[in-house]
Design a protein around this motif. Sequence first.
Motif, mmCIF file in Angstrom:
data_model
loop_
_atom_site.group_PDB
_atom_site.id
_atom_site.type_symbol
_atom_site.label_atom_id
_atom_site.label_comp_id
_atom_site.label_asym_id
_atom_site.label_seq_id
_atom_site.Cartn_x
_atom_site.Cartn_y
_atom_site.Cartn_z
ATOM 1 N N ASP A 360 0.836 -1.202 0.000
ATOM 2 C CA ASP A 360 0.000 0.000 0.000
ATOM 3 C C ASP A 360 0.872 1.253 0.000
ATOM 4 N N PRO A 361 0.417 2.341 -0.642
ATOM 5 C CA PRO A 361 1.123 3.624 -0.504
ATOM 6 C C PRO A 361 1.023 4.109 0.937
ATOM 7 N N LEU A 362 2.135 4.632 1.465
ATOM 8 C CA LEU A 362 2.206 4.965 2.880
ATOM 9 C C LEU A 362 2.784 6.360 3.084
ATOM 10 N N LEU A 363 2.414 6.966 4.208
ATOM 11 C CA LEU A 363 3.038 8.187 4.691
ATOM 12 C C LEU A 363 3.702 7.905 6.029
ATOM 13 N N LEU A 364 4.943 8.348 6.185
ATOM 14 C CA LEU A 364 5.667 8.244 7.448
ATOM 15 C C LEU A 364 5.731 9.644 8.048
ATOM 16 N N ILE A 365 5.270 9.785 9.281
ATOM 17 C CA ILE A 365 5.060 11.114 9.854
ATOM 18 C C ILE A 365 5.680 11.193 11.245
ATOM 19 N N ASN A 366 6.481 12.245 11.469
ATOM 20 C CA ASN A 366 6.975 12.539 12.815
ATOM 21 C C ASN A 366 6.060 13.544 13.472
ATOM 22 N N CYS A 367 5.529 13.180 14.627
ATOM 23 C CA CYS A 367 4.643 14.059 15.391
ATOM 24 C C CYS A 367 5.263 14.286 16.770
ATOM 25 N N ALA A 368 5.344 15.555 17.198
ATOM 26 C CA ALA A 368 6.010 15.897 18.454
ATOM 27 C C ALA A 368 5.155 15.550 19.657
ATOM 28 N N VAL A 369 4.735 14.306 19.694
ATOM 29 C CA VAL A 369 4.030 13.761 20.845
ATOM 30 C C VAL A 369 4.675 12.421 21.205
ATOM 31 N N ASN A 370 6.018 12.371 20.939
ATOM 32 C CA ASN A 370 6.816 11.167 21.186
ATOM 33 C C ASN A 370 6.383 9.998 20.317
ATOM 34 N N GLN A 371 6.016 10.293 19.050
ATOM 35 C CA GLN A 371 5.549 9.232 18.170
ATOM 36 C C GLN A 371 6.060 9.397 16.742
ATOM 37 N N LEU A 372 6.372 8.269 16.141
ATOM 38 C CA LEU A 372 6.565 8.165 14.694
ATOM 39 C C LEU A 372 5.371 7.386 14.179
ATOM 40 N N CYS A 373 4.623 7.966 13.246
ATOM 41 C CA CYS A 373 3.357 7.388 12.804
ATOM 42 C C CYS A 373 3.442 6.922 11.358
ATOM 43 N N LEU A 374 2.813 5.801 11.084
ATOM 44 C CA LEU A 374 2.730 5.270 9.724
ATOM 45 C C LEU A 374 1.268 5.254 9.308
ATOM 46 N N TYR A 375 0.983 5.917 8.185
ATOM 47 C CA TYR A 375 -0.388 6.021 7.692
ATOM 48 C C TYR A 375 -0.508 5.380 6.315
ATOM 49 N N LYS A 376 -1.621 4.714 6.094
ATOM 50 C CA LYS A 376 -1.930 4.133 4.796
ATOM 51 C C LYS A 376 -2.795 5.113 4.009
ATOM 52 N N ILE A 377 -2.437 5.357 2.756
ATOM 53 C CA ILE A 377 -3.212 6.263 1.896
ATOM 54 C C ILE A 377 -4.382 5.487 1.320
ATOM 55 N N THR A 378 -5.585 5.988 1.547
ATOM 56 C CA THR A 378 -6.784 5.210 1.239
ATOM 57 C C THR A 378 -7.621 5.758 0.098
ATOM 58 N N SER A 379 -7.300 6.938 -0.419
ATOM 59 C CA SER A 379 -8.130 7.497 -1.489
ATOM 60 C C SER A 379 -7.279 8.333 -2.435
ATOM 61 N N SER A 380 -7.836 8.640 -3.585
ATOM 62 C CA SER A 380 -7.112 9.382 -4.609
ATOM 63 C C SER A 380 -6.926 10.856 -4.261
ATOM 64 N N ASP A 381 -7.663 11.347 -3.260
ATOM 65 C CA ASP A 381 -7.508 12.744 -2.853
ATOM 66 C C ASP A 381 -6.659 12.883 -1.597
ATOM 67 N N GLU A 383 -6.600 10.991 1.352
ATOM 68 C CA GLU A 383 -7.071 10.593 2.675
ATOM 69 C C GLU A 383 -6.201 9.463 3.217
ATOM 70 N N VAL A 384 -5.946 9.476 4.536
ATOM 71 C CA VAL A 384 -5.067 8.478 5.147
ATOM 72 C C VAL A 384 -5.730 7.874 6.372
ATOM 73 N N SER A 385 -5.289 6.670 6.721
ATOM 74 C CA SER A 385 -5.744 6.014 7.947
ATOM 75 C C SER A 385 -4.537 5.451 8.670
ATOM 76 N N LEU A 386 -4.574 5.473 9.986
ATOM 77 C CA LEU A 386 -3.424 5.060 10.797
ATOM 78 C C LEU A 386 -3.184 3.561 10.678
ATOM 79 N N LYS A 387 -1.938 3.208 10.424
ATOM 80 C CA LYS A 387 -1.533 1.810 10.324
ATOM 81 C C LYS A 387 -0.767 1.368 11.565
ATOM 82 N N LYS A 388 0.163 2.214 12.030
ATOM 83 C CA LYS A 388 0.995 1.824 13.171
ATOM 84 C C LYS A 388 1.700 3.053 13.734
ATOM 85 N N THR A 389 2.033 2.996 15.016
ATOM 86 C CA THR A 389 2.835 4.048 15.650
ATOM 87 C C THR A 389 4.038 3.420 16.343
ATOM 88 N N PHE A 390 5.119 4.198 16.442
ATOM 89 C CA PHE A 390 6.332 3.765 17.118
ATOM 90 C C PHE A 390 6.724 4.848 18.118
#
Length: 486
Positions: A360-381, A383-390
Amino acid sequence: MTTMWQQVLAIDAKYNTYRTPNNPQFRTLYIRRRSQLLRESAKAGFDPQLRKQYLKQRMQLLTDKYGASISLSDQSGSLWSRSASVRGSRTNLDMLDDSLSEIRTHRRQHSRGSSSKLDLMVEDQARLVPTREAGASKAMAGGTSLSENYAFTGMHHIFDHHQRAVTAVKFANDDKSRIACSSLDKTISICQVLPSPATVVCVLKGHTKGITDFSWSLSNDLILSCSLDATARLWVVSSGACARTVTDPQRAPLHACCFQPLNNNMVVTGNTRGLIQVLNVSTGKPTKGGQGKLTGQVLCLAFNDSGTLLWGGDDKGVISSFQYDMATGKLTKGKRLVVCEGSPITCISFRAWVSREARDPLLLINCAVNQLCLYKITSSDGEVSLKKTFSIKHRKETIRSSFCPLMSFREGACVVTGSEDMSVYFFDIERKLKPCVNKLQGHSAPVMGVSFNYDESLLATSDAEGLVIVWKRQQDEGAPILVEQT
């Protein structure tokens, strides 16, 4: 005659599963050192009978320590002659199945008090063979676990020429020898790391305040930078000259910039007033309709590979997507997602697919809440949904992360990130149990930037005190890395 020493090494490799199960890096180093010593001993030309005696004694010692695992045949043309080295034995799937069976048997016999460690061993070893989706590549599967694949031999070079924080470090596209570093000391340095010794090739000067982000053009002939001085600059790499300076229309500090991936004549910048702006670098003017608005300060930007989708992250903890019109440069607002309200989004990375098991196409995101987040891209515009956090240490700094650039024939896929605890972390996005497969320590300040070169032989990391470390990844001598570039 080296066959006998190869048999000894094959035995050591067979029992390597049991050797320090919680320290895979040591297992790799142990086998590499054993290989080196055995090769040196083979050159000395010992008596063949002495070699055979050593082989039997070595087998007996390992059997006494770990239990019977192999029935050694005296036939020189048997399994051991085919497994002439650790690399040669990697493609023997029967040996792998035997190892897994032995681990599971060992787990049943010692279930009390050690189940979690053995579960991790089984999971780590099970990853050696791709799933059925990658069945055609089983013959090329590597014999090391993912954690062993991301073992490092140490520091290749340390750059300390920047006086303040190095906000970003990036290898040139498809180039394993050049990196560029942007700093709050108002400069960008271009460095040559191969061949040794590493050198600073040139320093780009012109910004009047700290540089917050930069990007290489597709052909590596240009660098785009943005700064707290409210300007974006286009640099000619070959000469170090500034070809164009564009001032932000709102005269607000800039924190993010990037090239349009399929048209490097177009660039995008993001400022502290939430404005995303598409610019034509030939004219230095914004495109018609090429503006987008975020709820807070724009801290990071990322395109998909085709350049049709753009994501922006702000200091309010929000990610917004925009559809990009390739013909006109117009931006059309897509979806909006609150990752964590009030926690800045400091980095976004896109990957169309990471491995044969993560398509799946994915976004890797650093968020300053002590998390690295991985999101799955779910639509052509977008939209993303959370897959996993580290979990990482991240509250204040502009911490960046990246997908590891290569897709291997084993299961699992890695991402790498900086952290405010002065460490560099590697996470396997497909592993459920203990996803951290490696941790590098060497910085004395928060690690802000991370970048692999295209073949993953070198990793560059930067910190908040201006230090850049280039790490050398451990590789088997003479063996190609069986990988595909995504």
